[in-house]
Design an enzyme around this catalytic site. Structure first.
Site, PDB file in Angstrom:
ATOM      1  N   ASP A  46      -5.533 -10.304   7.923  1.00  0.00           N
ATOM      2  CA  ASP A  46      -6.752  -9.982   8.661  1.00  0.00           C
ATOM      3  C   ASP A  46      -6.797 -10.761   9.972  1.00  0.00           C
ATOM      4  OD1 ASP A  46      -7.274 -12.485   7.628  1.00  0.00           O
ATOM      5  OD2 ASP A  46      -9.149 -11.935   6.639  1.00  0.00           O
ATOM      6  N   SER A  47      -5.790 -11.598  10.198  1.00  0.00           N
ATOM      7  CA  SER A  47      -5.604 -12.221  11.513  1.00  0.00           C
ATOM      8  C   SER A  47      -5.349 -11.167  12.579  1.00  0.00           C
ATOM      9  CB  SER A  47      -4.439 -13.216  11.474  1.00  0.00           C
ATOM     10  OG  SER A  47      -3.278 -12.626  10.917  1.00  0.00           O
ATOM     11  N   ASP A  86      -3.955  -8.359   3.317  1.00  0.00           N
ATOM     12  CA  ASP A  86      -5.205  -9.087   3.137  1.00  0.00           C
ATOM     13  C   ASP A  86      -6.347  -8.153   2.760  1.00  0.00           C
ATOM     14  OD1 ASP A  86      -4.826 -11.816   3.422  1.00  0.00           O
ATOM     15  OD2 ASP A  86      -5.011 -11.777   5.601  1.00  0.00           O
ATOM     16  N   LYS A 134      -3.847 -10.097  -0.823  1.00  0.00           N
ATOM     17  CA  LYS A 134      -4.215 -11.507  -0.727  1.00  0.00           C
ATOM     18  C   LYS A 134      -5.718 -11.618  -0.567  1.00  0.00           C
ATOM     19  CE  LYS A 134      -3.320 -14.070   2.989  1.00  0.00           C
ATOM     20  NZ  LYS A 134      -4.695 -14.556   3.360  1.00  0.00           N
ATOM     21  N   GLU A 143      -9.083 -14.741  -0.489  1.00  0.00           N
ATOM     22  CA  GLU A 143      -9.404 -16.152  -0.309  1.00  0.00           C
ATOM     23  C   GLU A 143     -10.319 -16.641  -1.422  1.00  0.00           C
ATOM     24  OE1 GLU A 143      -9.229 -15.880   4.592  1.00  0.00           O
ATOM     25  OE2 GLU A 143     -11.022 -16.660   3.608  1.00  0.00           O
ATOM     26  N   GLU A 165      -3.498 -23.399   3.410  1.00  0.00           N
ATOM     27  CA  GLU A 165      -3.676 -23.479   4.858  1.00  0.00           C
ATOM     28  C   GLU A 165      -4.430 -24.737   5.256  1.00  0.00           C
ATOM     29  OE1 GLU A 165      -5.262 -20.844   8.698  1.00  0.00           O
ATOM     30  OE2 GLU A 165      -5.231 -19.975   6.682  1.00  0.00           O
TER      31      GLU A 165
END
Length: 293
Positions: free
Chosen positions: A73-74, A112, A141, A143, A210
């Site tokens: 999602d970056s 993501d 992925k 979080e 991270e």
């Protein structure tokens, strides 16, 4: 991504659980699968991951032998001009994931789940993950630690591999008070280790760490049976991930934990300038680039 069945290891791939990285220009035939990740950790083989958001870049990174391509999602920061990852929509991730998967032959494609597509609970996460898997993702992925255990378990039961993400979690940037290192202090370190253990026990196939102090990341790596993939977490993780534009020198600024392994941005700028000069002075196009009647 190619889904050909595993072939028996021969002499050429005896040193790696998933076969050697391809030579430049070669298109590999044996894809990296989720069970290869744990096998690599067991054998002490470092894993490589880079972000990719389009087919052109994905093909280049795949041919270079990258083990995992993260459709992050970056994309919001890197490609769409946002200040954070929060505005990224699932529809945008679907388009990017489809593009990357179509161009990938060897690398494991991880997509993501963007902000707002899984926080409501396991059912929402499953619906979102199914969309990404249908367009070619090999894993998703998300979080968060212990609060995500039920979600990780449900996705796993549905046949969807999950990569966890701990430490600095960009989707929680507002709660964390900005881009700050996480896991400092004994209590924070204990909590991070507990989160990692919970994710692994729930079935996560790997965990991204991270902006975590190196000793804490090393402790997590030694504790969990699944690979840890570090970004700003030191050298003792089982693998490393970088945003490809940081890795390739596409921008003037890069985070402290990134290293520029090339100057692609400078080369692209020079190529564009050379093109502009050729057009303005009339040296392009020539008869070589034209068609006869």
């Amino acid at each position: 991504m190619t889904c050909a069945p595993d072939s028996p290891a021969g002499p050429s791939d005896a040193s790696s659980p998933y076969g050697p990285a391809p030579s430049p220009g070669a298109r590999p035939t044996r894809p990296v699968r989720v069970h290869h990740l744990t096998r690599a950790k067991e054998r002490g083989e470092r894993l490589t991951m880079l972000t990719a958001y389009d087919a052109v870049t994905a093909r280049i990174l795949d041919e270079a032998g990258t083990d995992m391509l993260l459709v992050g999602d970056s994309i919001g920061n890197v490609m769409l001009g946002h200040d954070t990852t929060l505005p990224v929509e699932l529809d945008e991730m679907v388009v990017a994931t489809r593009s990357v998967a179509r161009a990938t032959a060897r690398a494991l494609v991880v997509a993501d789940l963007p902000f707002g597509t899984y926080e409501a609970g396991p059912a929402q996460a499953l619906a979102s993950a199914v969309r990404l898997m249908k367009v070619g993702a090999n894993a998703v992925k998300l979080e968060g630690g212990r609060p995500r255990v039920q979600t990780v378990r449900l996705l796993g039961e549905a046949g969807i591999p999950v990569v966890g993400h701990l430490g600095f979690t960009p989707q929680s940037v507002n709660r964390l008070g900005g881009f700050r290192v996480q896991g400092r202090g004994e209590l924070a370190a204990e909590a991070l280790v507990a989160d990692a253990v919970a994710l692994a026990e729930a079935g996560a196939v790997a965990i991204v760490l991270e902006m975590v102090p190196e000793p804490v990341a090393a402790r997590v790596t030694a504790t969990v049976p699944v690979p840890t993939i570090g970004i700003g977490a030191g050298a003792r993780c089982d693998g490393q991930v970088l945003v490809w534009t940081d890795m390739a020198g596409m921008t003037q600024w890069a985070p402290r934990f990134a290293r520029r392994f090339g100057q692609v941005g400078q080369a692209l700028r020079q190529a564009a300038q050379a093109y502009g000069e050729a057009v303005r002075e009339g040296s392009f196009p020539t008869s070589e680039h034209s068609f006869d009647s």
